[in-house]
Design an enzyme around this catalytic site. Structure first.
Site, PDB file in Angstrom:
ATOM      1  N   PHE A   1      28.831  37.212  52.365  1.00  0.00           N
ATOM      2  CA  PHE A   1      28.479  38.264  51.381  1.00  0.00           C
ATOM      3  C   PHE A   1      28.073  37.893  50.147  1.00  0.00           C
ATOM      4  CE2 PHE A   1      30.274  40.877  47.891  1.00  0.00           C
ATOM      5  CZ  PHE A   1      29.767  42.187  48.099  1.00  0.00           C
TER       6      PHE A   1
ATOM      7  N   HIS B   1      24.967  29.611  49.638  1.00  0.00           N
ATOM      8  CA  HIS B   1      25.808  30.195  48.610  1.00  0.00           C
ATOM      9  C   HIS B   1      27.231  30.226  48.964  1.00  0.00           C
ATOM     10  CE1 HIS B   1      22.799  32.340  46.057  1.00  0.00           C
ATOM     11  NE2 HIS B   1      21.860  31.948  47.383  1.00  0.00           N
ATOM     12  N   PRO B   2      28.132  29.827  48.026  1.00  0.00           N
ATOM     13  CA  PRO B   2      29.493  30.141  48.412  1.00  0.00           C
ATOM     14  C   PRO B   2      29.938  31.544  48.470  1.00  0.00           C
ATOM     15  CG  PRO B   2      29.032  29.956  46.035  1.00  0.00           C
ATOM     16  CD  PRO B   2      27.808  29.654  46.525  1.00  0.00           C
TER      17      PRO B   2
ATOM     18  N   ARG C   1      28.594  29.685  39.663  1.00  0.00           N
ATOM     19  CA  ARG C   1      29.988  29.801  38.682  1.00  0.00           C
ATOM     20  C   ARG C   1      29.601  30.520  37.596  1.00  0.00           C
ATOM     21  NH1 ARG C   1      30.217  24.851  37.491  1.00  0.00           N
ATOM     22  NH2 ARG C   1      29.596  25.140  35.492  1.00  0.00           N
ATOM     23  N   GLN C   2      28.379  30.387  37.084  1.00  0.00           N
ATOM     24  CA  GLN C   2      27.852  31.389  35.931  1.00  0.00           C
ATOM     25  C   GLN C   2      27.974  32.690  36.449  1.00  0.00           C
ATOM     26  OE1 GLN C   2      24.596  29.713  34.213  1.00  0.00           O
ATOM     27  NE2 GLN C   2      25.588  27.798  33.746  1.00  0.00           N
TER      28      GLN C   2
ATOM     29  N   ALA D   1      25.901  38.858  41.105  1.00  0.00           N
ATOM     30  CA  ALA D   1      27.419  39.244  40.347  1.00  0.00           C
ATOM     31  C   ALA D   1      27.208  39.123  38.996  1.00  0.00           C
ATOM     32  CB  ALA D   1      28.150  38.175  40.977  1.00  0.00           C
TER      33      ALA D   1
END
Length: 163
Positions: A114, A67-68, A82-83, A118
């Site tokens: 983290f 994950h970014p 991104r979405q 989101a």
């Protein structure tokens, strides 16, 4: 043919490949693919939850590594990330800087990115959660992050089968 029928009909390795875009834990993807066919989305999500709960820290960390950081692009499933992080995109510079600093502090404390589900949250909510979770001990925080990953996975499975 709907998305679930298509998924149920995939060859094993193709199903695993699609599942790795949903959740980058190989053991999770292999076990979920092996459980096909699924009658409906709810059955698929229930099986995904069960497999996730049966896994442990090594598998959870494998998934987290793909994950970014919140507020950054990339990761194994960049389009979905991104979405999911759309609420961060419009944040002002101060909030983005505080997120970057919080991400760095979090990674130094816990040794992994983290992660928060989101989708539907704005940058201030995410920042508040990040700051609150910095108070967790490492074992508790890994479980919290794994729970957030489970929520993300449920949303991504829905996208996988419903487009």
């Amino acid at each position: 043919m709907d998305g679930l029928e298509r998924f149920n009909g995939l060859a094993e390795e193709a199903a695993v490949s699609e599942l790795l875009a949903v959740c980058p834990s190989r053991r999770w993807a292999e076990r979920l693919a092996a459980g096909r066919p699924y009658a409906d989305l709810e059955a698929l999500q229930a099986a995904a939850d069960e497999v996730w709960r049966e896994l442990g820290p090594t598998d959870w960390l494998e998934a987290l590594e793909a994950h970014p950081r919140i507020g950054e692009a990339g990761g194994r499933s960049a389009d979905w990330s991104r979405q999911e992080q759309a609420g961060v995109g419009g944040a002002d510079a101060d909030v983005r800087e505080r997120l970057a600093a919080g991400n760095a502090e979090y990674e130094a404390r816990f040794g992994h990115v983290f992660l928060i589900s989101a989708a539907g949250r704005d940058a201030d909510e995410i920042l508040d959660a990040l700051q609150a979770r910095l108070g967790n001990d490492p074992e508790t925080e890994l479980r919290v992050a794994a729970g957030e990953h489970r929520r993300i996975t449920r949303l991504r499975l829905e996208k996988l089968v419903n487009g």
